[in-house]
Design a protein around this motif. Structure first.
Motif: not given
Length: 278
Positions: A87-105
């Motif tokens: 991810v071209d982003g920060t660790p918190c970006d990764c935590a958010i998209v990983g917990t909320k943007g993927l299935e299953p959570e």
């Protein structure tokens, strides 16, 4: 956290997806669950809880707030990687998209393994490793931040150096379901001794509240001196015995059970003070 099957583990870090620590944790955690890696595409150490949300990239190194946008959605670019998503982003970006943007959570988030310990209350808002775990906790997903001491370890780190840390992390992830641990705490901050030192068990700790940074202006330049790490290098610290730094110097695995900030203080005295001030 109670599971009927093996857990879905979101793995991230702040050292970048190609760092040896995340490779070692991926291999260890794959033995106890299904691992999805969503991690920064390059080193993002010490960025704290910063986000890319609400910003537009105008150059490789410059961010600007887009005041003209009519959307509350911001893209987080990524590329596919052999471990998962870079991810071209920060660790918190990764935590958010990983917990909320993927299935299953994910059932649990693991952040690490960081090259270098993350010790003390002062570090939590600074460390990308701990911040990712904290971000997941705010999103009500149990999480573990994992770091390994490297102070004085003078050779290049390889995944094999993190093998023991991976085993400890896998034991925690596999052993936690059904215990009720994450009904009591939001996340764990784990620090493991250097790979060339044998751990002397583990210790439940509190983050040290001691913070000693010095600054000077010499020869026309500012300088910062981190007294905490200077003390660690000298193995001479003022911390109490129940603190994380003290445990690590005893070659013990430090585990700090934490809740996300911020604890609300007793408001009555504050109310009285502010009534006099305002």
């Amino acid at each position: 956290m109670e599971l009927d099957s093996e857990p879905h583990i979101l793995l991230t870090n702040d050292d970048g997806i190609d760092a040896p620590g995340i490779r070692a944790l991926h291999d260890a955690l794959s033995a106890v669950g299904t691992v999805t890696v969503v991690a920064p595409d390059r080193n993002r150490s010490a960025v704290g809880r910063s986000l890319s949300y609400g910003r537009t990239r105008s150059s490789d190194d410059d961010f600007s707030i887009d005041l003209e946008t009519d959307s509350f959605t911001s893209p987080v670019p990524h590329t596919d990687h052999e471990l998962g998503y870079a991810v071209d982003g920060t660790p918190c970006d990764c935590a958010i998209v990983g917990t909320k943007g993927l299935e299953p959570e994910p059932d649990i988030v693991v952040s690490g393994c960081n090259s270098g310990a993350n010790l003390g209350a002062y570090v939590f808002s600074r460390s990308g490793t701990v911040s990712a775990a904290m971000e997941a906790a705010f999103l009500e997903t149990p999480s573990i931040a994992v770091s390994m001491d490297t102070l004085g370890y003078d050779r290049d780190l390889e995944p094999a150096d993190f093998e023991r840390t991976g085993e400890i992390t896998a034991d925690l992830v596999a052993g936690v379901p059904g215990t009720g641990l994450f009904d009591r705490v939001d996340y764990l901050n784990v620090n493991v001794p250097r790979p060339d030192r044998e751990p002397n068990g583990f210790e439940l700790t509190r983050p040290t509240e001691i913070y000693e940074m010095d600054a000077a202006f010499e020869n026309g330049a500012f300088q910062l001196t981190n007294r905490l790490w200077q003390q660690m290098a000298n193995r001479d610290i003022p911390d109490a015995e129940d603190t994380d730094r003290h445990a690590l110097l005893k070659e013990r695995v430090s585990i700090s059970p934490l809740r996300v900030p911020y604890e609300v203080v007793d408001t009555e005295p504050v109310q009285r003070i502010l009534e006099d001030v305002l």
